[in-house]
Design a protein around this motif. Structure first.
Motif, PDB file in Angstrom:
ATOM      1  N   ASP A  10       0.800  -1.227   0.000  1.00  0.00           N
ATOM      2  CA  ASP A  10       0.000   0.000   0.000  1.00  0.00           C
ATOM      3  C   ASP A  10       0.831   1.275   0.000  1.00  0.00           C
ATOM      4  O   ASP A  10       0.282   2.374  -0.131  1.00  0.00           O
ATOM      5  CB  ASP A  10      -0.934   0.027   1.219  1.00  0.00           C
ATOM      6  CG  ASP A  10      -2.095  -0.944   1.093  1.00  0.00           C
ATOM      7  OD1 ASP A  10      -2.391  -1.347  -0.043  1.00  0.00           O
ATOM      8  OD2 ASP A  10      -2.689  -1.304   2.116  1.00  0.00           O
ATOM      9  N   ALA A  11       2.152   1.161   0.185  1.00  0.00           N
ATOM     10  CA  ALA A  11       3.003   2.347   0.305  1.00  0.00           C
ATOM     11  C   ALA A  11       2.902   3.224  -0.938  1.00  0.00           C
ATOM     12  O   ALA A  11       3.002   2.736  -2.071  1.00  0.00           O
ATOM     13  CB  ALA A  11       4.452   1.937   0.533  1.00  0.00           C
ATOM     14  N   GLY A  12       2.691   4.519  -0.725  1.00  0.00           N
ATOM     15  CA  GLY A  12       2.588   5.452  -1.838  1.00  0.00           C
ATOM     16  C   GLY A  12       1.237   5.477  -2.513  1.00  0.00           C
ATOM     17  O   GLY A  12       1.025   6.256  -3.447  1.00  0.00           O
ATOM     18  N   SER A  13       0.305   4.647  -2.045  1.00  0.00           N
ATOM     19  CA  SER A  13      -1.024   4.603  -2.662  1.00  0.00           C
ATOM     20  C   SER A  13      -1.970   5.553  -1.927  1.00  0.00           C
ATOM     21  O   SER A  13      -1.610   6.199  -0.941  1.00  0.00           O
ATOM     22  CB  SER A  13      -1.578   3.178  -2.621  1.00  0.00           C
ATOM     23  OG  SER A  13      -1.999   2.849  -1.301  1.00  0.00           O
ATOM     24  N   GLU A  14      -3.215   5.592  -2.380  1.00  0.00           N
ATOM     25  CA  GLU A  14      -4.220   6.453  -1.746  1.00  0.00           C
ATOM     26  C   GLU A  14      -4.602   5.955  -0.354  1.00  0.00           C
ATOM     27  O   GLU A  14      -5.303   6.658   0.391  1.00  0.00           O
ATOM     28  CB  GLU A  14      -5.468   6.523  -2.614  1.00  0.00           C
ATOM     29  CG  GLU A  14      -6.137   5.168  -2.834  1.00  0.00           C
ATOM     30  CD  GLU A  14      -7.184   5.192  -3.926  1.00  0.00           C
ATOM     31  OE1 GLU A  14      -8.288   5.730  -3.670  1.00  0.00           O
ATOM     32  OE2 GLU A  14      -6.895   4.689  -5.014  1.00  0.00           O
ATOM     33  N   TYR A  15      -4.139   4.751   0.017  1.00  0.00           N
ATOM     34  CA  TYR A  15      -4.461   4.184   1.327  1.00  0.00           C
ATOM     35  C   TYR A  15      -3.283   4.280   2.300  1.00  0.00           C
ATOM     36  O   TYR A  15      -3.275   3.616   3.340  1.00  0.00           O
ATOM     37  CB  TYR A  15      -4.895   2.722   1.160  1.00  0.00           C
ATOM     38  CG  TYR A  15      -6.018   2.560   0.188  1.00  0.00           C
ATOM     39  CD1 TYR A  15      -7.290   3.047   0.478  1.00  0.00           C
ATOM     40  CD2 TYR A  15      -5.820   1.952  -1.058  1.00  0.00           C
ATOM     41  CE1 TYR A  15      -8.339   2.928  -0.419  1.00  0.00           C
ATOM     42  CE2 TYR A  15      -6.863   1.831  -1.965  1.00  0.00           C
ATOM     43  CZ  TYR A  15      -8.114   2.313  -1.645  1.00  0.00           C
ATOM     44  OH  TYR A  15      -9.144   2.194  -2.541  1.00  0.00           O
ATOM     45  N   GLY A  45       9.154   6.762  -3.263  1.00  0.00           N
ATOM     46  CA  GLY A  45       8.955   8.032  -3.935  1.00  0.00           C
ATOM     47  C   GLY A  45       8.028   8.973  -3.193  1.00  0.00           C
ATOM     48  O   GLY A  45       7.793  10.102  -3.629  1.00  0.00           O
ATOM     49  N   VAL A  46       7.483   8.503  -2.070  1.00  0.00           N
ATOM     50  CA  VAL A  46       6.603   9.322  -1.236  1.00  0.00           C
ATOM     51  C   VAL A  46       7.059   9.180   0.204  1.00  0.00           C
ATOM     52  O   VAL A  46       7.334   8.076   0.673  1.00  0.00           O
ATOM     53  CB  VAL A  46       5.126   8.860  -1.362  1.00  0.00           C
ATOM     54  CG1 VAL A  46       4.238   9.632  -0.397  1.00  0.00           C
ATOM     55  CG2 VAL A  46       4.636   9.031  -2.792  1.00  0.00           C
ATOM     56  N   TYR A  49       6.100   9.463   6.378  1.00  0.00           N
ATOM     57  CA  TYR A  49       6.079  10.268   7.607  1.00  0.00           C
ATOM     58  C   TYR A  49       5.470  11.647   7.340  1.00  0.00           C
ATOM     59  O   TYR A  49       4.636  12.137   8.101  1.00  0.00           O
ATOM     60  CB  TYR A  49       7.501  10.403   8.146  1.00  0.00           C
ATOM     61  CG  TYR A  49       7.596  11.161   9.450  1.00  0.00           C
ATOM     62  CD1 TYR A  49       7.194  10.570  10.645  1.00  0.00           C
ATOM     63  CD2 TYR A  49       8.088  12.457   9.490  1.00  0.00           C
ATOM     64  CE1 TYR A  49       7.276  11.253  11.857  1.00  0.00           C
ATOM     65  CE2 TYR A  49       8.177  13.158  10.684  1.00  0.00           C
ATOM     66  CZ  TYR A  49       7.772  12.546  11.866  1.00  0.00           C
ATOM     67  OH  TYR A  49       7.856  13.233  13.057  1.00  0.00           O
ATOM     68  N   GLN A  50       5.871  12.250   6.217  1.00  0.00           N
ATOM     69  CA  GLN A  50       5.325  13.555   5.857  1.00  0.00           C
ATOM     70  C   GLN A  50       3.833  13.471   5.576  1.00  0.00           C
ATOM     71  O   GLN A  50       3.050  14.325   6.005  1.00  0.00           O
ATOM     72  CB  GLN A  50       6.053  14.098   4.631  1.00  0.00           C
ATOM     73  CG  GLN A  50       5.508  15.436   4.124  1.00  0.00           C
ATOM     74  CD  GLN A  50       6.270  15.959   2.929  1.00  0.00           C
ATOM     75  OE1 GLN A  50       7.336  16.528   3.057  1.00  0.00           O
ATOM     76  NE2 GLN A  50       5.705  15.731   1.739  1.00  0.00           N
ATOM     77  N   GLU A  51       3.421  12.432   4.845  1.00  0.00           N
ATOM     78  CA  GLU A  51       2.001  12.244   4.554  1.00  0.00           C
ATOM     79  C   GLU A  51       1.202  12.065   5.844  1.00  0.00           C
ATOM     80  O   GLU A  51       0.075  12.542   5.971  1.00  0.00           O
ATOM     81  CB  GLU A  51       1.808  11.023   3.645  1.00  0.00           C
ATOM     82  CG  GLU A  51       2.311  11.206   2.221  1.00  0.00           C
ATOM     83  CD  GLU A  51       1.495  12.225   1.451  1.00  0.00           C
ATOM     84  OE1 GLU A  51       0.246  12.168   1.529  1.00  0.00           O
ATOM     85  OE2 GLU A  51       2.095  13.095   0.795  1.00  0.00           O
ATOM     86  N   PHE A  52       1.800  11.358   6.794  1.00  0.00           N
ATOM     87  CA  PHE A  52       1.151  11.129   8.076  1.00  0.00           C
ATOM     88  C   PHE A  52       0.964  12.444   8.826  1.00  0.00           C
ATOM     89  O   PHE A  52      -0.107  12.713   9.394  1.00  0.00           O
ATOM     90  CB  PHE A  52       1.985  10.147   8.902  1.00  0.00           C
ATOM     91  CG  PHE A  52       1.384   9.768  10.227  1.00  0.00           C
ATOM     92  CD1 PHE A  52       0.186   9.077  10.292  1.00  0.00           C
ATOM     93  CD2 PHE A  52       2.011  10.105  11.417  1.00  0.00           C
ATOM     94  CE1 PHE A  52      -0.372   8.719  11.520  1.00  0.00           C
ATOM     95  CE2 PHE A  52       1.463   9.761  12.649  1.00  0.00           C
ATOM     96  CZ  PHE A  52       0.271   9.068  12.690  1.00  0.00           C
ATOM     97  N   LYS A  53       1.990  13.285   8.804  1.00  0.00           N
ATOM     98  CA  LYS A  53       1.908  14.589   9.475  1.00  0.00           C
ATOM     99  C   LYS A  53       0.894  15.492   8.787  1.00  0.00           C
ATOM    100  O   LYS A  53       0.083  16.157   9.443  1.00  0.00           O
ATOM    101  CB  LYS A  53       3.288  15.252   9.482  1.00  0.00           C
ATOM    102  CG  LYS A  53       4.299  14.608  10.429  1.00  0.00           C
ATOM    103  CD  LYS A  53       3.868  14.760  11.880  1.00  0.00           C
ATOM    104  CE  LYS A  53       4.901  14.204  12.833  1.00  0.00           C
ATOM    105  NZ  LYS A  53       4.486  14.350  14.256  1.00  0.00           N
ATOM    106  N   TYR A  54       0.925  15.529   7.443  1.00  0.00           N
ATOM    107  CA  TYR A  54       0.001  16.371   6.686  1.00  0.00           C
ATOM    108  C   TYR A  54      -1.453  15.939   6.886  1.00  0.00           C
ATOM    109  O   TYR A  54      -2.374  16.746   6.722  1.00  0.00           O
ATOM    110  CB  TYR A  54       0.342  16.336   5.201  1.00  0.00           C
ATOM    111  CG  TYR A  54       1.532  17.186   4.813  1.00  0.00           C
ATOM    112  CD1 TYR A  54       2.154  18.028   5.729  1.00  0.00           C
ATOM    113  CD2 TYR A  54       2.030  17.156   3.513  1.00  0.00           C
ATOM    114  CE1 TYR A  54       3.238  18.802   5.376  1.00  0.00           C
ATOM    115  CE2 TYR A  54       3.124  17.937   3.139  1.00  0.00           C
ATOM    116  CZ  TYR A  54       3.722  18.761   4.085  1.00  0.00           C
ATOM    117  OH  TYR A  54       4.803  19.536   3.735  1.00  0.00           O
ATOM    118  N   ASN A  55      -1.649  14.673   7.205  1.00  0.00           N
ATOM    119  CA  ASN A  55      -3.007  14.150   7.374  1.00  0.00           C
ATOM    120  C   ASN A  55      -3.466  14.253   8.835  1.00  0.00           C
ATOM    121  O   ASN A  55      -4.424  13.582   9.232  1.00  0.00           O
ATOM    122  CB  ASN A  55      -3.090  12.699   6.897  1.00  0.00           C
ATOM    123  CG  ASN A  55      -4.497  12.278   6.523  1.00  0.00           C
ATOM    124  OD1 ASN A  55      -5.180  12.988   5.797  1.00  0.00           O
ATOM    125  ND2 ASN A  55      -4.924  11.137   7.024  1.00  0.00           N
TER     126      ASN A  55
END
Length: 330
Positions: A10-15, A45-46, A49-55
């Motif tokens: 699932d890494a880098g996906s919408e989930y 490529g994503v 950790y950053q996605e987690f913080k932004y969410n």
């Protein structure tokens, strides 16, 4: 020092990030494990950790549930059920790749959902085809589904096959598929991928415990003619199957073997490849792990390995040799 290559499907996906990020158990991100520096085990490529913080330090929205119209129902031998149903276009696209599977709802209690691999996902008609081996309490309930009725599914999920990178590497080569029983269903998206990449596909098909080849019409689409044989004999690979493996490797220069069957078949073929000292031929296989939630939370998919390592196989994508090597069966 050898470092095992693992990936999260699932890494880098919408989930992604998922609920494992919330608990500090992300498969790839070192910082979500509590480390103070970045050391992702497999960069996608994503930045997870950053996605987690932004969410807002929350998991992304999970898979959705769909009510789909059943277009066709066929029952073979009283315990092999084929269903075709109409799905949303995006879901059909998401499930066209090898390893795609869904959960089918058999009861209002979501814990009774059944994971089933995709036989075919037609993105032109949005018709998804699945083949089910009726065995336990949950799959028996699927016999009540009728043509013209509704089927409730949850998806898409993608980790139904181990060794996806090995499959994707095959281009303009000769590949071998060894399939047994209900494994004939989830092998079809793999064959579709192989042929799309201009590979020549050879198939050793063991129909046991069934009387017939129920995917013949799908094999004909890709001009694949199966060689029928018994693959298992007294708990080991049959001498006939071993001979055919040797012949294809030496005469056809096989670059990848895909095993579509029970774990015993995969395990024994890996053993045999080690026995003949052949590690050059890449491997891929079905993921037969027991699953319940599909998100790595419930623990039903966890398998323990030497060194007190635990892998969540509904999400962990790895080479079949690494899946079965060092595995604790007790």
């Amino acid at each position: 020092m050898f470092k095992e290559t693992i990936d999260c499907i699932d890494a880098g996906s919408e989930y992604c990030p998922c609920h494992l990020a919330e608990s500090g158990d992300c498969i790839l991100c070192s910082q979500l494990h509590g480390s103070c520096f970045c050391d992702c085990s497999n960069w996608k490529g994503v930045c997870i950790y950053q996605e987690f913080k932004y969410n807002g330090e929350k998991a992304k929205e999970g898979r959705k549930t769909f009510n789909c119209l059943v277009e066709e129902k066929l029952l073979y031998e009283n315990d092999v059920l084929l269903l075709k149903f109409k799905a949303p276009h995006k879901l059909a696209i998401d499930l066209v790749k090898p390893g795609g599977y869904i959960f089918i709802r058999t009861d209002p209690n979501v814990y009774f959902d059944v994971p089933i691999s995709i036989l075919e996902s037609d993105i032109e008609t949005n018709i998804i085809t699945i083949m089910i081996e009726v065995r336990g309490i949950k799959t028996k309930k699927l016999l009540g589904i009728e043509k013209g009725g509704e089927i409730t599914i949850r998806g898409p999920y993608w980790n139904g096959v181990f060794g996806l990178k090995n499959i994707q590497k095959q281009k303009n080569r000769n590949v071998l598929i060894i399939s047994r029983g209900i494994g004939m269903a989830p092998m079809m998206p793999v064959i579709q991928k192989f042929t799309a990449n201009n590979n020549k596909v050879y198939l050793l098909l063991d129909k046991e415990p069934y009387k017939d080849n129920y995917v013949k019409e799908y094999l004909d689409k890709y001009n694949v003619t199966p060689i029928f044989m018994n693959t298992i004999d007294k708990g080991d690979i049959s001498s006939e199957c071993k001979s055919m493996i040797n012949t294809f490797i030496s005469e056809k220069n096989i670059s990848n073997i895909h095993i579509a069957g029970a774990d015993i078949l995969t395990y024994k073929i890996i053993d045999y490849m080690n026995e003949i000292n052949n590690t050059k031929v890449l491997l891929s296989c079905c993921n037969n792990t027991k699953m319940c939630c599909g998100e790595g939370i419930c623990g039903s998919c966890t398998t323990r390995f030497s060194g007190h390592r635990v892998k969540r196989f509904c999400k962990v994508q790895a080479d079949p040799r690494n899946v079965f090597e060092g595995r604790r069966f007790i």
